[in-house]
Design a protein around this motif. Sequence first.
Motif, PDB file in Angstrom:
ATOM      1  N   TYR A  12       6.535  33.174   2.817  1.00  0.00           N
ATOM      2  CA  TYR A  12       6.044  34.527   2.608  1.00  0.00           C
ATOM      3  C   TYR A  12       5.385  35.025   3.884  1.00  0.00           C
ATOM      4  CZ  TYR A  12       6.258  33.392  -2.416  1.00  0.00           C
ATOM      5  OH  TYR A  12       6.668  33.013  -3.678  1.00  0.00           O
ATOM      6  N   GLN A  66       2.216  37.736   4.796  1.00  0.00           N
ATOM      7  CA  GLN A  66       1.119  38.451   4.164  1.00  0.00           C
ATOM      8  C   GLN A  66       0.574  39.488   5.119  1.00  0.00           C
ATOM      9  OE1 GLN A  66      -2.140  35.961   2.888  1.00  0.00           O
ATOM     10  NE2 GLN A  66      -3.293  37.666   2.031  1.00  0.00           N
ATOM     11  N   LEU A 116       1.816  39.488  -0.590  1.00  0.00           N
ATOM     12  CA  LEU A 116       2.725  38.448  -0.107  1.00  0.00           C
ATOM     13  C   LEU A 116       4.152  38.907  -0.392  1.00  0.00           C
ATOM     14  CD1 LEU A 116       0.026  36.797  -0.481  1.00  0.00           C
ATOM     15  CD2 LEU A 116       1.490  34.845  -0.989  1.00  0.00           C
ATOM     16  N   ARG A 117       4.921  38.983   0.664  1.00  0.00           N
ATOM     17  CA  ARG A 117       6.323  39.367   0.513  1.00  0.00           C
ATOM     18  C   ARG A 117       7.209  38.171   0.813  1.00  0.00           C
ATOM     19  NH1 ARG A 117       7.102  44.410   4.209  1.00  0.00           N
ATOM     20  NH2 ARG A 117       5.613  43.270   5.494  1.00  0.00           N
ATOM     21  N   LEU A 118       8.158  37.936  -0.082  1.00  0.00           N
ATOM     22  CA  LEU A 118       9.010  36.758   0.014  1.00  0.00           C
ATOM     23  C   LEU A 118      10.088  36.973   1.074  1.00  0.00           C
ATOM     24  CD1 LEU A 118       9.751  33.971  -1.179  1.00  0.00           C
ATOM     25  CD2 LEU A 118      11.159  35.191  -2.852  1.00  0.00           C
ATOM     26  N   GLY A 170      14.933  36.398   0.241  1.00  0.00           N
ATOM     27  CA  GLY A 170      13.913  37.050  -0.547  1.00  0.00           C
ATOM     28  C   GLY A 170      14.009  38.551  -0.376  1.00  0.00           C
ATOM     29  N   TYR A 222       1.792  34.007   7.936  1.00  0.00           N
ATOM     30  CA  TYR A 222       2.927  33.403   7.248  1.00  0.00           C
ATOM     31  C   TYR A 222       2.434  32.253   6.376  1.00  0.00           C
ATOM     32  CZ  TYR A 222       5.912  36.215  10.177  1.00  0.00           C
ATOM     33  OH  TYR A 222       6.529  37.278  10.782  1.00  0.00           O
TER      34      TYR A 222
END
Lengths: 115, 115
Positions: free
Chosen positions: A35, A37, A43-45, A58, A89
Motif C-alpha cells: 500500500y 499512504q 491506504l491505497r492498494l 490493486g 509505503y
Amino acid sequence: DVKVTQSSRYLVKRTGEKVFLECVQDMDHENMFWYRQDPGLGLRLIYFSYDVKMKEKGDIPEGYSVSREKKERFSLILESASTNQTSMYLCASKSGQGLFDTEAFFGQGTRLTVV
Amino acid sequence: AQTVTQSQPEMSVQEAETVTLSCTYDTSENNYYLFWYKQPPSRQMILVIRQEAYKQQNATENRFSVNFQKAAKSFSLKISDSQLGDTAMYFCAFGSIQGAQKLVFGQGTRLTINP
C-alpha cells in the motif's frame, strides 16, 4: 508473534532511479500486500499477491511492479522513480487459510522521498 | 470493486468522553470481514477490532465496540471512556474472502484525545 519487516524505514532516491522496496514475513502467510499512504487518501492498494509468483493489480498499480519469488518475500519495484511517488509505503501479510479471513499484519513502513 | 469511505477526516474529544467514528463500504459480496485499525504516531498499524459479516452480533473489545449495519453497509467504531493513548489515525478496512483476498482501506480519521 508475526513479524513483517520492511528493508528500510527511510529512503531518499533520485528521479529516474530504479527503486526496490523489500518486505519479508515470517509466518508462512499466503497473502501479501503493498500500500501507499498519503494524507487524506488513506491506504491505497498498489499490488497484492496470494501465492508465490501470483500477483494482482490493486487500485493504483501504474508506475509500479512487484515480485514474489519466495513465499516470505514480496518486493515492490519503482521502475523509474518520480517525485509523485514520494510517499509512505506499507507492506502487509495475512493468512489465506480456511473459509474466512484473518487479520493483516503490517510492517513499520518505508517513507520514500524522490528528489 | 469494493470501496470504503470514512467521511470524518478529523475528530477531537476530551479524555473520558465517548466518540464514534463512521465508515461505509460498498460490495456485492455476501460474506466478508470488516476491520478497524489504529495507527499511532509510531506508524505501526494495530488491529483494534474485526467483524464477520455473517454474524449479526456486534463485536466488542473492551472499550471498543462496533455498530454493524449490513443492509446499510455501515460499520462505525465506538470508543468509550477515551484515553490519551487512543490518539491515532483510525482506518476502516474491508476484507474479501472470495477469490483473491483483497484488503481495502478507507481514507482514515485522525482522532485526538485532549486532556
